[in-house]
Scaffold this motif. Sequence first.
Motif, PDB file in Angstrom:
ATOM      1  N   ALA A 142     -40.132  10.780 -48.541  1.00 50.78           N
ATOM      2  CA  ALA A 142     -39.569  10.005 -49.415  1.00 50.78           C
ATOM      3  C   ALA A 142     -38.733  10.665 -50.716  1.00 50.78           C
ATOM      4  CB  ALA A 142     -40.595   9.140 -50.208  1.00 50.78           C
ATOM      5  N   ALA A 143     -37.857   9.745 -51.431  1.00 46.63           N
ATOM      6  CA  ALA A 143     -37.151  10.493 -52.555  1.00 46.63           C
ATOM      7  C   ALA A 143     -37.865  11.250 -53.348  1.00 46.63           C
ATOM      8  CB  ALA A 143     -36.126   9.281 -53.163  1.00 46.63           C
ATOM      9  N   ASP A 144     -37.548  12.088 -53.734  1.00 50.30           N
ATOM     10  CA  ASP A 144     -38.446  12.872 -54.826  1.00 50.30           C
ATOM     11  C   ASP A 144     -38.487  12.428 -56.343  1.00 50.30           C
ATOM     12  OD1 ASP A 144     -40.175  14.792 -55.818  1.00 50.30           O
ATOM     13  OD2 ASP A 144     -38.930  16.580 -55.745  1.00 50.30           O
ATOM     14  N   THR A 145     -39.245  11.382 -56.552  1.00 53.58           N
ATOM     15  CA  THR A 145     -39.108  10.696 -57.956  1.00 53.58           C
ATOM     16  C   THR A 145     -40.536  10.921 -58.423  1.00 53.58           C
ATOM     17  OG1 THR A 145     -39.481   8.654 -56.942  1.00 53.58           O
ATOM     18  CG2 THR A 145     -37.188   9.327 -57.119  1.00 53.58           C
ATOM     19  N   PRO A 146     -40.459  10.823 -59.823  1.00 60.34           N
ATOM     20  CA  PRO A 146     -41.911  10.764 -60.407  1.00 60.34           C
ATOM     21  C   PRO A 146     -42.649   9.736 -59.884  1.00 60.34           C
ATOM     22  CG  PRO A 146     -40.101  11.303 -62.240  1.00 60.34           C
ATOM     23  CD  PRO A 146     -39.656  10.880 -61.015  1.00 60.34           C
ATOM     24  N   GLU A 147     -42.116   8.345 -59.770  1.00 58.18           N
ATOM     25  CA  GLU A 147     -42.821   7.330 -59.186  1.00 58.18           C
ATOM     26  C   GLU A 147     -43.315   7.521 -57.948  1.00 58.18           C
ATOM     27  OE1 GLU A 147     -40.133   6.389 -62.473  1.00 58.18           O
ATOM     28  OE2 GLU A 147     -39.760   7.278 -60.481  1.00 58.18           O
ATOM     29  N   ASN A 148     -42.587   8.196 -56.843  1.00 56.12           N
ATOM     30  CA  ASN A 148     -43.156   8.094 -55.510  1.00 56.12           C
ATOM     31  C   ASN A 148     -44.032   9.291 -55.660  1.00 56.12           C
ATOM     32  OD1 ASN A 148     -41.496   6.288 -54.377  1.00 56.12           O
ATOM     33  ND2 ASN A 148     -39.794   7.631 -53.948  1.00 56.12           N
ATOM     34  N   GLN A 149     -43.890  10.561 -56.390  1.00 52.77           N
ATOM     35  CA  GLN A 149     -44.734  11.534 -56.312  1.00 52.77           C
ATOM     36  C   GLN A 149     -46.184  11.133 -56.801  1.00 52.77           C
ATOM     37  OE1 GLN A 149     -44.956  14.527 -55.314  1.00 52.77           O
ATOM     38  NE2 GLN A 149     -42.815  15.414 -55.494  1.00 52.77           N
ATOM     39  N   GLN A 150     -46.264  10.084 -57.679  1.00 51.50           N
ATOM     40  CA  GLN A 150     -47.643   9.537 -58.153  1.00 51.50           C
ATOM     41  C   GLN A 150     -48.260   8.684 -57.132  1.00 51.50           C
ATOM     42  OE1 GLN A 150     -47.330   7.649 -61.834  1.00 51.50           O
ATOM     43  NE2 GLN A 150     -49.288   6.967 -61.995  1.00 51.50           N
ATOM     44  N   GLU A 151     -47.417   7.778 -56.574  1.00 56.04           N
ATOM     45  CA  GLU A 151     -48.135   6.809 -55.696  1.00 56.04           C
ATOM     46  C   GLU A 151     -48.039   7.519 -54.122  1.00 56.04           C
ATOM     47  OE1 GLU A 151     -47.748   2.440 -54.004  1.00 56.04           O
ATOM     48  OE2 GLU A 151     -46.202   3.048 -55.521  1.00 56.04           O
ATOM     49  N   TYR A 152     -47.198   8.489 -53.800  1.00 53.45           N
ATOM     50  CA  TYR A 152     -47.331   9.075 -52.438  1.00 53.45           C
ATOM     51  C   TYR A 152     -47.060  10.454 -52.337  1.00 53.45           C
ATOM     52  CZ  TYR A 152     -46.213   4.223 -50.811  1.00 53.45           C
ATOM     53  OH  TYR A 152     -46.310   2.949 -50.753  1.00 53.45           O
ATOM     54  N   PRO A 153     -47.999  11.203 -53.143  1.00 57.19           N
ATOM     55  CA  PRO A 153     -48.103  12.734 -53.177  1.00 57.19           C
ATOM     56  C   PRO A 153     -47.880  13.417 -52.028  1.00 57.19           C
ATOM     57  CG  PRO A 153     -50.516  11.914 -53.190  1.00 57.19           C
ATOM     58  CD  PRO A 153     -49.668  10.733 -53.173  1.00 57.19           C
ATOM     59  N   GLN A 154     -47.250  14.738 -52.436  1.00 58.72           N
ATOM     60  CA  GLN A 154     -46.885  15.387 -51.212  1.00 58.72           C
ATOM     61  C   GLN A 154     -48.012  16.320 -50.336  1.00 58.72           C
ATOM     62  OE1 GLN A 154     -44.865  18.044 -54.357  1.00 58.72           O
ATOM     63  NE2 GLN A 154     -46.115  19.635 -53.310  1.00 58.72           N
ATOM     64  N   ASN A 155     -47.545  16.939 -49.576  1.00 60.61           N
ATOM     65  CA  ASN A 155     -48.809  17.568 -48.959  1.00 60.61           C
ATOM     66  C   ASN A 155     -49.465  18.546 -49.676  1.00 60.61           C
ATOM     67  OD1 ASN A 155     -49.965  19.326 -46.914  1.00 60.61           O
ATOM     68  ND2 ASN A 155     -48.477  19.212 -45.560  1.00 60.61           N
ATOM     69  N   PRO A 156     -50.828  18.512 -49.785  1.00 59.79           N
ATOM     70  CA  PRO A 156     -51.622  19.213 -50.749  1.00 59.79           C
ATOM     71  C   PRO A 156     -51.192  20.895 -50.285  1.00 59.79           C
ATOM     72  CG  PRO A 156     -53.212  18.254 -49.158  1.00 59.79           C
ATOM     73  CD  PRO A 156     -51.666  17.680 -48.998  1.00 59.79           C
ATOM     74  N   ALA A 157     -51.171  21.006 -49.156  1.00 60.95           N
ATOM     75  CA  ALA A 157     -50.845  22.333 -48.600  1.00 60.95           C
ATOM     76  C   ALA A 157     -49.847  23.244 -49.249  1.00 60.95           C
ATOM     77  CB  ALA A 157     -50.735  22.522 -46.959  1.00 60.95           C
ATOM     78  N   GLN A 158     -48.702  22.322 -49.781  1.00 61.25           N
ATOM     79  CA  GLN A 158     -47.596  23.069 -50.540  1.00 61.25           C
ATOM     80  C   GLN A 158     -47.873  23.067 -51.974  1.00 61.25           C
ATOM     81  OE1 GLN A 158     -44.853  19.773 -49.276  1.00 61.25           O
ATOM     82  NE2 GLN A 158     -43.835  21.163 -47.844  1.00 61.25           N
TER      83      GLN A 158
END
Length: 269
Positions: A142-158
Amino acid sequence: MIDQSVFDEAFELFEVDFSCGEDAVYTPALVLWALLSQSLFKEELRSCNAAVTRIAAWWVAQGRVVDNNSGAYCRARQKVPDELVAHLVRTIAGRAEQSSDLAESLDDEQAEEMLTPRAIAEVKSKPVTGRVLMVDGFTVDAADTPENQQEYPQNPAQEEGLGFPIFRCVSLISMATGMLVDLAITPYCGKETRETALLRQMIDSLRPGDILVADSYYCTYWLLAMCKARGVEVVMKNHHKREGHPDDAVRICRGQRKVVWSRPQHQSW
């Protein structure tokens, strides 16, 4: 199969009735068309300005010149709920399924021309009473926005800040039409985010007589039990951690045997 009534009924169902006057520019139908067009393009052609330009070009073709106001389009676009788009996808897929020839049996000559070996042709020569649906999972950045990061976090391995927000999705696809029957979306990780959990969210989309095709990841006792309770057949490879040739299996014929699975520990759901 698809006519104006499909969209009119959807707009009425979700109470989307803005810009109904004769001088309206951004009608529900045009806004929906422009919204979908944005998903078909990349980069600049995916912007709201580009969508407005396409609407303006359509109006010019109708003999009318309109203002390229992206603000008005964006406000109108917000009035088209995601649920309306999902409803249209399911409705159109259902109509396509009804018009397919899946339930029509083939004669021997047709089967022989289309399928080999003969065992497969014999199966195809018999009509299918329900749908044949393939289930599979995938991820979307998804687009790298604060809202998306909060609801759809990135891969925890990164490392934090080096990855994009990730959607995990599971789809049900008709193998007769290739169309999307249903879709479930969740964050990449966390509770109830595995593919099997997403399929459980869509279990009511399965109907008696359907055949569910999946890979070995979905081959669990609970999924098979849920499908059996709904009169749904399954075709999938055995899970790699489960014994494929247990000692107590009863041989039926070559390549077929009957195996009894004991129910595992009861799950809360």
